[in-house]
Scaffold this motif. Structure first.
Motif, PDB file in Angstrom:
ATOM      1  N   VAL A 309      44.105  40.425  37.428  1.00  0.00           N
ATOM      2  CA  VAL A 309      43.866  39.359  36.447  1.00  0.00           C
ATOM      3  C   VAL A 309      44.587  38.108  36.938  1.00  0.00           C
ATOM      4  CG1 VAL A 309      44.060  38.674  34.043  1.00  0.00           C
ATOM      5  CG2 VAL A 309      43.730  41.083  34.619  1.00  0.00           C
ATOM      6  N   LYS A 310      43.821  37.058  37.207  1.00  0.00           N
ATOM      7  CA  LYS A 310      44.405  35.821  37.729  1.00  0.00           C
ATOM      8  C   LYS A 310      43.928  34.640  36.895  1.00  0.00           C
ATOM      9  CE  LYS A 310      44.695  37.561  42.457  1.00  0.00           C
ATOM     10  NZ  LYS A 310      44.338  37.366  43.871  1.00  0.00           N
ATOM     11  N   GLN A 311      44.724  33.602  36.898  1.00  0.00           N
ATOM     12  CA  GLN A 311      44.354  32.373  36.205  1.00  0.00           C
ATOM     13  C   GLN A 311      44.376  31.222  37.196  1.00  0.00           C
ATOM     14  OE1 GLN A 311      46.455  31.556  32.562  1.00  0.00           O
ATOM     15  NE2 GLN A 311      45.943  29.402  32.582  1.00  0.00           N
ATOM     16  N   VAL A 312      43.254  30.531  37.283  1.00  0.00           N
ATOM     17  CA  VAL A 312      43.132  29.360  38.146  1.00  0.00           C
ATOM     18  C   VAL A 312      42.850  28.171  37.245  1.00  0.00           C
ATOM     19  CG1 VAL A 312      41.898  28.316  40.050  1.00  0.00           C
ATOM     20  CG2 VAL A 312      42.286  30.783  40.031  1.00  0.00           C
ATOM     21  N   SER A 313      43.816  27.259  37.178  1.00  0.00           N
ATOM     22  CA  SER A 313      43.734  26.146  36.218  1.00  0.00           C
ATOM     23  C   SER A 313      43.509  26.749  34.835  1.00  0.00           C
ATOM     24  CB  SER A 313      42.638  25.162  36.619  1.00  0.00           C
ATOM     25  OG  SER A 313      42.939  24.572  37.881  1.00  0.00           O
ATOM     26  N   GLY A 314      42.419  26.379  34.170  1.00  0.00           N
ATOM     27  CA  GLY A 314      42.183  26.932  32.840  1.00  0.00           C
ATOM     28  C   GLY A 314      41.260  28.130  32.833  1.00  0.00           C
ATOM     29  N   THR A 315      40.837  28.593  33.988  1.00  0.00           N
ATOM     30  CA  THR A 315      39.856  29.675  34.071  1.00  0.00           C
ATOM     31  C   THR A 315      40.566  30.994  34.297  1.00  0.00           C
ATOM     32  OG1 THR A 315      38.214  28.165  34.973  1.00  0.00           O
ATOM     33  CG2 THR A 315      37.820  30.512  35.291  1.00  0.00           C
ATOM     34  N   LEU A 316      40.217  31.991  33.484  1.00  0.00           N
ATOM     35  CA  LEU A 316      40.789  33.334  33.618  1.00  0.00           C
ATOM     36  C   LEU A 316      39.803  34.184  34.406  1.00  0.00           C
ATOM     37  CD1 LEU A 316      43.214  35.114  32.715  1.00  0.00           C
ATOM     38  CD2 LEU A 316      41.768  35.916  30.852  1.00  0.00           C
ATOM     39  N   ILE A 317      40.245  34.763  35.506  1.00  0.00           N
ATOM     40  CA  ILE A 317      39.382  35.552  36.385  1.00  0.00           C
ATOM     41  C   ILE A 317      39.889  36.983  36.369  1.00  0.00           C
ATOM     42  CG2 ILE A 317      38.455  35.811  38.702  1.00  0.00           C
ATOM     43  CD1 ILE A 317      39.008  32.873  39.165  1.00  0.00           C
ATOM     44  N   ILE A 318      38.985  37.914  36.053  1.00  0.00           N
ATOM     45  CA  ILE A 318      39.337  39.334  35.987  1.00  0.00           C
ATOM     46  C   ILE A 318      38.475  40.069  37.004  1.00  0.00           C
ATOM     47  CG2 ILE A 318      39.435  41.388  34.537  1.00  0.00           C
ATOM     48  CD1 ILE A 318      39.901  39.628  32.149  1.00  0.00           C
ATOM     49  N   LYS A 319      39.131  40.834  37.847  1.00  0.00           N
ATOM     50  CA  LYS A 319      38.445  41.591  38.901  1.00  0.00           C
ATOM     51  C   LYS A 319      38.334  43.047  38.463  1.00  0.00           C
ATOM     52  CE  LYS A 319      39.128  43.017  43.700  1.00  0.00           C
ATOM     53  NZ  LYS A 319      40.065  43.005  44.841  1.00  0.00           N
ATOM     54  N   ASP A 320      37.217  43.691  38.837  1.00  0.00           N
ATOM     55  CA  ASP A 320      36.993  45.118  38.563  1.00  0.00           C
ATOM     56  C   ASP A 320      37.229  45.419  37.078  1.00  0.00           C
ATOM     57  OD1 ASP A 320      36.524  45.417  41.244  1.00  0.00           O
ATOM     58  OD2 ASP A 320      38.576  46.002  41.703  1.00  0.00           O
ATOM     59  N   ALA A 321      36.361  44.902  36.233  1.00  0.00           N
ATOM     60  CA  ALA A 321      36.536  45.013  34.787  1.00  0.00           C
ATOM     61  C   ALA A 321      36.563  46.474  34.349  1.00  0.00           C
ATOM     62  CB  ALA A 321      35.405  44.273  34.076  1.00  0.00           C
ATOM     63  N   VAL A 322      37.414  46.767  33.363  1.00  0.00           N
ATOM     64  CA  VAL A 322      37.480  48.084  32.734  1.00  0.00           C
ATOM     65  C   VAL A 322      37.155  47.912  31.251  1.00  0.00           C
ATOM     66  CG1 VAL A 322      39.136  48.991  34.388  1.00  0.00           C
ATOM     67  CG2 VAL A 322      39.966  47.828  32.374  1.00  0.00           C
ATOM     68  N   VAL A 323      36.807  49.035  30.614  1.00  0.00           N
ATOM     69  CA  VAL A 323      36.403  48.971  29.211  1.00  0.00           C
ATOM     70  C   VAL A 323      37.541  48.412  28.355  1.00  0.00           C
ATOM     71  CG1 VAL A 323      35.655  50.363  27.236  1.00  0.00           C
ATOM     72  CG2 VAL A 323      34.748  50.837  29.513  1.00  0.00           C
TER      73      VAL A 323
END
Length: 2037
Positions: A309-323
């Motif tokens: 889970v990373k945050q770039v500026s105001g965007t939240l980016i989640i890799k390999d989503a889980v339920v």
């Protein structure tokens, strides 16, 4: 017609035959074994979604298993079957649903956009697959757009790729393109991809995230490139998006621009990567925080950021989503002004799956069955159940069937669904036993008939058990009466045949007949109407009794036919009269929820026909009420003996009511089955009954049921009674005895109700009375009342209590004694006992257990008998607990160190104990003392641990002394006893020491070991240089002076100094220069540092070095260079438009640290943007202030502006260009006007636009008036795109005056000149268009107008460059006379004239076409090289007129990928940095302008500086001792590239096999080779590796004697350590027979002899060929000539000599090995050590095998290089390892591929470089009459492979031009391949092409000596390599120094830290080079590298395209060859080509 009886008989026979056939089939089917029969199960179930392109089609597979094999049927979602649609949908024989490819116009939504399912069925059931969503995609026109996005400066921007919704499911973003050049990709991890500057990020959803937007981002454009996942089509967005950057005015609170963005819903798949955006913008730039709400609450917590889970500026980016990521997220945007938030609800969908447990179950008839649906996935919207493919309306997870019936068997499915997908699971329910419910196999049909005949109705039914068949008429059973006869029989296969015969049928016999087959497992029925013509008739209806609350269903029994209507009445009112009543046309009456008060009545049925006849019948309905029991229970606790009364009372119900009681015993109480509980019942009233139990016992526990029944039915009510029972023994425990170690079990069981709890306790102490609970442990446990003691021991012995308690009464208890019978036992099983050697000792064993106990002794498992050895004595002592035995030893010896065992035995078992007897003594002396490593002040020792005397070694004592001292004067080092290695320190360097060692334990010390002798090594200096001063000399030079360190800190003789320098305040490494030591006492050393940066502070350090290494660095001294020019441009440059001709420019001064001096003035450089790249069009303005106004600018013009600062050192760096546009103004007058007569009333006016429109032309105004007339002229406004106007309705022969003006949005401009024309009948041919100049873009279309008038219509013709034009595919004349040119190329530029002619006149105009094309190929040359960088110069093509905006530099390492760098057009040089040291590189450049990228330049082949490791001197490298040798690896020179590791091998001198000591020795350490024998000769082989290659060196040495002396040298006359030693000859042989002298001599004689022979053969063949004449001369075009001696010359006047011959290794052939050599053939050919430029054979007398390149070649003895006197008798520096010009050599590797009759030698040719070549000098052999035109080849050359390399006429003459192939072979090619790359080109104007050293490109696989350098350039008029791939000049720069310099007596310094190293100063020791490449690699075929299109670019060709036979035919072919090429040349020049033979 047959009579009725006969007809009946025929019917019977027919039915019987059919029935028999059916039964036979059924019997056969039923007889099959059904043990493995099962319903269908999917093996391959189709997936949820199938998307496919109409061009590919699709196949959907569905497979199922079962027995029998299921049938596959495809259905739609509504359950209807799917059939074939020709050409669009097919169902294959194997069950696949096939969609063939189809045309777009054949698309059908009901076929190609449908939900399908696969149905599998057999006789046991049916299952349906999950939903299959099929979607076909046809090509649709769509465009992708990127819109402009508004953003506040400093905020982040997100650009979206807008994809139309109808294709959005199939289109994804592949990458983004910035300014049509830079591509920004996403990555495989799904997170996206940051560019190196961190500016851009491609989000997983495809958006482009741009961080920290600045003003410069507003000038960039962005496009997205999308990819269609089905077709693979990629498409670039049609529009370019830009950032509209708003400069914030004051503070701005965060704002969400789109209100819809404040509440977002997202749904993504499990495992996908995704991003959640927070599109808030603010100033100051806001802080964004993300929160997640805790599920089910309003509380939230911060999102935890991690790798996923990373945050770039105001965007939240989640890799390999889980339920677990699902939920509601909140984004909060805050700055100092305010805040805003965005809510996002995220749903992570997981794939659905389902499973039914159990998958198969067999249930007996009437028993319950349960299926459980287990499912997973997210989200789950619905659950549904199907049976045999049909919904059963159940939606729970568990499906329960209370009582299984026959119809319940089959396949059950559980479906789980959500909005996207579905999943299913199936299970089968089978019936137990052989039960088949009844089934009607054959039945009668509906029939209509007249009264009179007989009727025969038949039903055939089957089943197991055999069913019974009954008949009904309108629901009333039919018996055998009057005319009705019923009969039946059973067939042989078990079916029942029943028939109903009605004789002489009447109208009243009509009605609904039904046959009912019934057995205990089911019912089957069949009904059909019998219609008999007649009047209506209603049969009598019996009284209908129904229970209240049920539904009444009755059908009126109507006979007669036809019947028009049937109605029901009650009290003469037609029904229905309320909502509960329903009447149907067939006579059925339904009344729901029947009640006595409202529904009990008489109902009348009335039937009418069409004629009005009617019949009536009445039905009496009686409503009955069931009994209702008042609930009862008994809540009190019941103990044994209590009395109980249960009252059953009836609340309501019809009388009479019958009351009965029943009792069911509690399950599991079988012990009471024999007891009969006493109870009685008493009916106390008509509505109540009492059950009494006088005395309760355990047998009364159970269920009591009261059942009340009346005429309506019965009801029951039950209650449960439980009788409590006190505990009683079932199994009472008794005393037990167990053997020790066994598993004990004591049972204690009791029963009662509630069930008693059984516990065990143990008595405290040895007597019963007080008890404690048993502690749970591993060996004691209680299970169901039974006490288990595993491995019981004496400690478990004692009294135990068992208790049984259930709360009823006082409970039960029993006390027992558990005794343990113990065998002997030793409390201590093993112990150690020590004793000193020679002293007495006593060993004791005490055994406990049951007496008597016998004890025996063993020693090392052997029985010990004191009688055999009087040193041993045994005594025994009886104790209360057992026996004690003692063993005495009078005097211990070393042999008594043994394991003594005492063995004890009694009646219950045995035991043993051991005593480890340890006899201790002083240790033995240590041995195998070795030296592991040593330095100047320490030595690392190792030794073998001696026998320690059975006492741990306390320490070792290392004694050491100088060799001349006595052992009484020793120093000692104490070492712990647990180690066998130690370091002795504080030694003196270069001193001989004797070392020995002593071991010590608690008993004493050992003897001393043998002594070893070592000599300590020298050390690097330990002091720093002194008095360091640094002074500036000029802007780029510093002078450093210093003095040596103190003499005591030299640690040897100082050889020199390393002076290091670097930029101050940086982390970069120092660059070191080497300065030799000055021997003059006290003299100051100095060094000038050149080529430094201007006005820059440098840090300088110095360190001294000796032959061991370098000393410490001095302290940094810092100093600035002299003032220079500013290195950074002015910042914040901006411009503002003031007027249409003025612009204000402002800026901020450069940072002070980059000014490099005092800024005096600023220069403003400006020019129109479209002329910016032309330096001559730029204007300059100087000013001292930070802003200025530019005047006199062009109106409405975009200007590009740069600003630079100027100091005393000159102009600084320019700022980034900025752009401003001047304001618009009124336009100038149109340039020209024409008025042409079109008729007697019309004139055509045409004009040219203004030269300076000063804005955007909005319109033109045409003014006209009669010449000389007064008043206002007429005006006509014309659109801006129209350049002509036809004035009509004019008067004939009257002159008119016309003029034109242009208008912008500012106003109307000046009028054009006036022109006068007069309408006339005579219309001569005239052209309205003007002469004009057109500019067209390369590869685009161009159109040149030619608008003509005339009557008659004129003929229009075009001429191109004076030549009459005829139309073709690319050029054609349009109907309006215009000339259209498609895809313009450079050759189209020039003049085009249009001619119009009719009978009256003719006219013409001339256009000029200018073609804007991409740049032509630039010229790339090498400027400088370092170990990690290349500096190149790029120049534009000489004849290129196209504008040039910049260059793209392409480069790649030998084994790597291409990389690029941008170079500005005005850059003088460009440095490629961060390269590999000593590696080969390819470099080429392309130019670009606004048209696009141009052609590629020639590839520049070069390499970075750095060499393989250099050999050290043996004395500095090897240090020998008696049994080891120390290697000082710091003595090796790294060749400029850091060392990686060494490989060390050794062997004795007389052995052949090498022993590898280590293959990974680090370069910074010393290394000691151990285990050598004293006074022995050894060979040592060292392989040194760095990034440039490796070097192998061999040394021989002799170890010292044991006393440290040396042995005598060998008798070969050479000292130890020579790399190449002479062979020792016997005394009787003369010295001159030495093989070192004889082998070269014999080789020279053989080569000369073979050369003479070949020349003779060649001459004889030529004489024979002369007789043949004709074109056979081509066959002998290649002549093999010989020149061996220095005086031999080559006759160049031979007319048949055309070219030289080279060699190509045959495919898959190995070159023959050279005996005794460690080189492969590649090395031999490349190194050519036996061939020198001025010696025909190797001269063993020469000491310098290599010479350094110093100057151009100088002729010797005044020889003149004329046309007639070319000799191989000159010395060419740097070419010593090349093949001698004009020398002949045998080619290794020819096998059967060469005809033995052909000559097998080849002739080299003279060097041309560095020598003037006049018209008479040809270099190679030329034909007569053309002495000045030559094919110049350089260096040693060979023929290339076919179609590999061609040549290009450098002057564009008449010679044949061949485009070189894009061949860059694999770098692992061998030396022969390298020779293919040494070609120059034909100079069509004569003379040598090159006047200086050419670029050398040797084989990348290091076949050539690594000292070969490639830094030299082409000389002469051509300063850069040509397009000829890999071409090289006559020689390459070779800076290798000499091989060995006998006069150099001083040792060379070790390599310093990485520094600029000039290899020209380094000496070169002999080394044995390794096999650089294998022979297999030499012959390996390597594919091409590179791919260039266009005319002058390289096109890919494969190597080795022609076989040997094809090449032979090519040579022999008459049509091809130099003669034909000569004929093509036209000017008599010969275009040479090279062929492989």
């Amino acid at each position: 017609m047959l009579p009725p009886p006969r007809l009946s008989a025929i019917k019977w026979l027919t039915l019987f035959a059919a029935l028999a056939a059916f039964c036979t089939k059924s019997v056969y089917a039923a007889s099959q074994p059904d043990a493995d029969q099962k319903g269908p199960v999917f093996l391959n179930e189709p997936i949820n979604r199938i998307d496919f392109s109409n061009s590919t089609g699709a196949e959907i597979e569905c497979k199922a298993s079962g027995n029998p094999m299921p049938e596959i049927i495809w259905i739609r979602s509504d359950g209807t079957a799917v059939g074939d649609v020709p050409g669009l949908r097919q169902i294959s024989s194997d069950g696949k649903l096939v969609f063939p490819p189809f045309r777009a116009e054949d698309y059908r939504q009901e076929v190609h956009a449908q939900v399908y399912a696969c149905l599998a069925r057999n006789q046991f059931g049916t299952i349906i697959s999950r939903d299959v969503h099929v979607r076909a995609v046809v090509p649709q026109s769509y465009t992708v757009n990127v819109m402009d996005e508004a953003v506040l400066r400093g905020n982040s921007a997100i650009l979206k790729c807008h994809i139309p919704s109808f294709v959005a499911d199939f289109i994804s973003v592949a990458c983004w393109v910035e300014d049509e050049e830079r591509e920004i990709f996403t990555t495989n991890d799904g997170i996206g991809h940051f560019e190196s500057d961190g500016k851009y990020l491609v989000l997983p959803s495809g958006e482009l995230h741009i961080r920290e937007v600045g003003p410069e981002d507003g000038y960039k454009s962005y496009q997205c490139r999308t990819k269609h996942r089905l077709t693979g089509e990629t498409r670039l967005s049609a529009t370019k998006g830009r950032l509209v950057i708003t400069e914030p005015v004051g503070s701005v609170s965060p704002k969400i621009l789109n209100i819809h963005d404040k509440f977002l819903l997202m749904q993504i798949k499990l495992g996908d990567s995704f991003s959640m955006q927070c599109p808030g913008q603010a100033y100051p730039v806001p802080i964004v925080r993300w929160y997640k709400f805790i599920e089910g609450t309003t509380r939230k917590q911060a999102v935890i950021l991690n790798e996923r889970v990373k945050q770039v500026s105001g965007t939240l980016i989640i890799k390999d989503a889980v339920v677990e990521d699902s939920g509601k997220y909140l984004c909060v945007v805050n700055n100092s002004v305010g805040g805003e938030s965005v809510e996002t609800v995220l749903t992570v969908t997981a794939p659905l799956s389902a499973k039914i447990d159990p998958p198969t179950q067999t249930v007996d008839f009437g028993r319950p069955a349960v299926f459980t649906c287990q499912f997973s996935g997210n989200p789950i919207k619905t659950i549904s159940w199907l049976k045999d493919g049909k919904a059963i309306g159940h939606s729970d997870q568990v499906l329960r069937i209370e009582s299984v019936k026959k119809e319940d068997k089959g396949m059950y499915q559980c479906f789980v669904r959500n909005d996207q997908e579905s999943a299913e699971a199936s299970a089968e329910l089978k019936l137990g036993g052989r039960f088949d419910p009844p089934v009607i196999r054959q039945a009668f049909q509906e029939e209509t008939m007249e009264p009179g005949p007989s009727v025969f109705l038949k039903c055939v039914a089957g089943g197991n058990p055999t069913p019974e068949i009954s008949w009904e008429l309108d629901g009333k059973k039919i018996a055998n009466i009057d005319r009705y006869q019923v009969g039946q029989y059973v067939t042989v296969n078990g079916d029942v045949v029943s028939y109903l015969n009605i004789t002489s049928v009447h109208a009243n016999d009509g009605g609904l007949y039904k046959c009912i087959a019934k057995s205990k497992v089911g019912v089957a029925e069949h009904s059909a109407k019998l219609n008999v013509y007649g009047l209506p008739y209603i049969r009598q209806m019996e009284k209908k009794a129904i229970v209240a609350g049920e539904t009444l269903i009755v059908t009126c029994p109507v006979a007669g036919y036809p019947i028009d209507s049937i109605v029901w009445e009650r009290d003469n009112r037609a029904l229905p009269i309320n909502r509960k009543q329903k009447v149907f046309p067939n006579g059925t009456l339904i009344i729901e929820n029947v009640e006595r008060n409202s529904d009990q009545a008489t109902y009348t049925c009335v039937a009418k026909n069409a004629e009005g006849y009617s019949a009536r019948g009445s039905l009496e309905v009686q409503v009955m009420v069931l009994p209702q029991i008042t609930p009862f229970s008994y809540d009190d606790i019941i103990n044994t003996g209590d009395s109980i009364d249960l009252l059953c009372q009836i609340q309501k119900g019809d009388r009479p009511i019958k009351i009965n009681w029943s009792f069911e015993r509690a399950a599991g109480d079988a012990r009471y089955d024999q007891l009969q509980p006493i109870m009685r019942t008493n009916r106390i009233s008509i509505k109540s009954s009492v059950l009494s139990i006088p005395r309760a016992t355990p047998a009364h526990t159970g269920i009591y049921t009261c059942m009340a029944s009346n005429a309506a039915g019965s009801t029951t009510y039950s209650t449960n009674l439980t009788v409590n029972v006190p505990p009683r023994w079932i199994l009472e425990p008794t005393d037990k005895a167990f053997a020790q170690g066994s598993d004990a079990k004591v049972e204690c069981k009791a029963d009662g109700f509630p069930k008693p709890q059984v516990t065990w306790k143990k008595a405290v102490g040895d007597s019963p009375g007080e008890y404690k609970d048993l502690k749970k442990n591993d060996n004691i446990r209680v299970e169901e009342g039974t006490l288990h003691i595993d491995n019981i021991q004496k400690t478990n012995e004692g009294y135990y209590l068992c208790e049984a308690i259930n709360g009823i009464g006082s409970g039960l208890s029993a006390v027992i004694m558990i005794s343990v019978q113990a065998p002997p036992e030793f409390t201590e099983k093993l112990r150690n006992q020590t004793a000193r050697r020679g002293e007495p000792a006593v060993l004791q064993c005490e055994a406990k257990g049951e007496k008597p106990i016998g004890i025996l002794w063993n020693m090392n498992n052997v029985r010990l008998d004191p009688k055999n050895d009087n040193r041993y004595t045994i005594r025994e002592e009886i104790l209360s607990t057992g026996v004690m035995s003692s063993l005495s030893i009078k005097r211990t010896e070393r042999s008594d160190s043994a394991l003594f065992t005492c063995l004890a035995t009694n009646a219950f078992g045995s035991d043993d104990a051991s005593i480890n007897m340890i006899i201790q003594e002083v240790p033995e002396m240590p041995y195998a003392l070795k030296v592991l490593d040593k330095s100047g002040r320490s030595v690392q020792l190792s030794w073998a641990q001696p026998y320690d005397g059975n006492s741990p070694l306390i320490r070792y004592i290392i004694e050491f002394k100088r060799s001349r001292a006595s052992w009484d004067e020793v120093d000692r080092v104490m070492v712990p006893g647990d180690t066998t290695e130690a370091q002795v320190q504080k030694l003196s360097p270069a001193t001989t020491y004797n070392i020995r060692i002593v071991a010590e334990n608690a008993i004493g010390t050992s003897q001393t070991s043998e002594a070893v002798t070592i000599i300590t090594a020298e050390e690097a200096p330990s002091g720093k240089p002194q008095n360091i001063k640094v002074d500036p000399v000029n802007q780029t030079t510093l002078r450093v002076t210093w003095k040596p360190p103190a003499r005591s800190e030299w640690n040897g003789e100082i050889l020199g100094y390393y002076v290091g320098y670097k930029l101050s305040n940086t982390n970069s490494s120092y660059v070191f220069e080497t300065v030799n030591f000055l021997t003059e006492e006290g003299k100051e050393h100095s060094l000038e540092l050149n080529n430094l940066r201007v006005y820059t502070q440098y840090s300088v350090v110095i360190q001294a070095f000796n032959k061991i290494g370098a000393g410490p660095l001095s302290d940094e001294e810092k100093q600035f260079t002299a003032e220079g020019t500013p290195s950074q441009p002015p910042s914040d440059t901006s411009c503002t438009t003031l007027t249409s001709q003025t612009i204000r420019v402002s800026w901020v001064s450069p940072p002070l640290e980059s000014a490099n001096g005092v800024i005096k003035t600023y220069k403003v450089v400006y020019a129109p943007s479209d002329e910016w790249y032309d330096d001559t069009k730029r204007h300059y303005k100087k000013t001292a202030s930070s802003d200025t106004v530019l005047h006199g600018l062009k109106k409405f013009t975009n200007y590009t502006i740069q600003v630079l600062a100027t100091t005393a050192g000159g102009d600084g760096v320019r700022s980034a260009p900025i752009h401003c546009q001047t304001e618009p103004d009124v336009p100038e007058a149109p340039t020209d006007v024409k008025a042409l007569v079109k008729g007697q009333a019309a004139i055509l006016v045409s004009w040219r636009p203004p030269a300076q429109p000063n804005g955007i032309i909005q319109q033109y105004t045409v003014y006209s008036k009669v010449e000389g007339a007064e008043g206002e002229p007429k005006s006509q406004k014309i659109p801006h795109y129209q350049m002509s106007y036809e004035a009509t309705e004019l008067e004939k022969n009257k002159p008119y005056e016309f003029w034109v003006t242009a208008s912008t949005n500012i106003g109307e401009g000046q009028p054009s000149k006036s022109i006068i024309a007069m309408p006339s009948d005579q219309v001569p041919a005239k052209i309205a268009s003007f002469d004009d100049t057109f500019t067209a873009t390369f590869k685009e279309d161009a159109k040149m107008p030619c608008l003509a008038v005339g009557s008659p219509q004129p003929d229009i013709t075009w001429k191109i460059k004076g030549v009459e034009f005829t139309g073709n595919d690319r050029m054609r004349v349009l109907p309006d006379g215009s000339l259209l040119i498609k895809s313009v190329n450079r050759q189209d530029a020039g003049e085009y004239s249009c001619h119009a002619e009719n009978s009256i006149a003719k006219d013409s105009i001339t256009h000029k076409l200018i073609v804007l094309a991409p740049p032509q190929s630039p010229q790339v040359s090498l400027s400088a090289t370092t170990t990690d960088s290349l500096t190149v110069k790029v120049k534009p093509h000489e004849g290129d007129t196209a504008p040039l905006h910049g260059y793209t530099l392409h480069y790649k390492p030998e084994f790597g990928e291409w990389e690029t760098a941008e170079v500005s057009v005005d850059a003088q040089k460009f440095t490629i940095e961060n390269l590999l040291c000593g590696s080969r590189y390819q470099v080429y450049a392309t130019g670009f302008n606004n048209i696009g990228a141009g052609e590629a330049s020639d590839i520049l082949n070069t390499r970075t500086k750095g060499y393989k490791p250099k050999l050290p001197e043996k004395q500095r490298f090897i240090e020998v001792s008696s049994n080891s040798v120390s290697l000082h690896f710091k003595a090796w020179k790294d060749g400029g590239c850091p060392m990686s590791h060494f490989v060390v091998e050794n062997k004795k001198r007389d052995q052949t096999e090498w022993n590898q000591i280590s293959n990974n020795v680090k370069p910074d350490n010393n290394y000691v080779v151990l285990d050598l024998e004293p006074a022995t000769w050894y060979n040592l082989r060292i392989t040194a590796h760095n990034s440039a290659g490796f070097t192998v060196a061999e040394y021989d040495f002799a170890t010292l004697t044991v006393t440290g002396g040396t042995i005598a040298p060998l008798e070969d006359g050479h000292g130890a350590g020579n790399l190449n030693t002479r062979i020792h000859l016997p005394a009787w042989m003369p010295e001159w027979l030495d093989l070192n002298f004889m082998v070269p001599l014999i080789a020279t004689v053989i080569v000369v002899a073979v050369g003479i022979l070949v020349v003779c053969v060649a001459l004889s063949r030529r004489r024979v060929d002369d007789l043949r004449g004709g074109q056979k001369d081509v066959y002998y075009d290649v002549v093999y000539n010989q020149t061996m001696g220095p005086g031999a010359t080559l006759d160049k006047r031979r007319p048949d000599i055309r070219d030289e011959l080279g060699y190509i290794a045959p495919p898959n052939r190995k070159l023959p090995p050279v005996p005794g050599s460690n080189y492969n053939t590649c090395d031999r050919i490349k190194r050519a050590r036996g061939i020198r430029s001025n010696h025909s054979t190797w001269d063993p007398r020469r000491t310098n095998l290599y010479e350094e390149l110093k100057a151009p070649p100088v002729p010797l003895h005044g020889n003149h290089y004329g046309p007639e006197d070319v000799q191989c008798h000159y010395r060419h520096p740097g070419m010593e390892d090349e093949i001698c010009p004009y020398a002949t050599f045998h080619l290794l590797g020819f096998r059967e591929e060469m005809d033995p009759t052909k000559a097998m030698n080849f002739q080299t040719f003279p060097h041309q470089n560095g020598h003037p070549a006049g018209p008479g000098h040809a270099g190679t052999m030329g034909p007569p009459g053309h002495p000045g035109h030559v094919h110049s080849r350089s260096g040693s050359q060979s023929m290339p492979r076919a179609n590999r390399y061609a040549r290009k006429n450098s002057q564009g003459g008449q010679s044949s031009i061949y485009t070189p192939a894009p061949e860059y072979d694999d770098p692992a090619n061998c030396a022969e391949e390298d020779q293919y790359r040494r070609y120059t080109r034909v100079n069509s104007q004569g003379g040598s092409l090159y006047s200086g050293p050419g670029p050398e490109y040797d084989d990348p696989a290091n076949c050539a000596p690594e000292e070969d350098q490639y830094g030299s350039q082409y000389g002469g008029p051509y300063g850069t390599p040509y397009e000829h791939y890999g071409s090289r000049g006559s020689m390459g720069r070779r800076s290798v120094g000499s091989a060995r310099n006998p006069g150099n007596g001083s040792p060379e310094p070790p390599p310093p830290p990485p520094r600029n190293h000039d290899m020209s100063n380094s000496s070169f020791n002999d080394s044995k080079e390794s096999n650089e490449i294998s022979e297999a690699e030499c012959d390996r075929d390597h594919g091409p590298r590179g791919n260039y299109g266009a005319a002058l670019k390289r096109s890919p060709l494969q190597k080795d395209q022609r076989t040997t036979e094809e090449m032979r035919k090519l040579i022999e072919r008459n049509e091809a060859g130099p003669k034909q090429l000569q004929q093509q040349s036209g000017a008599g020049f010969t275009a040479y080509d090279t062929m492989a033979v």
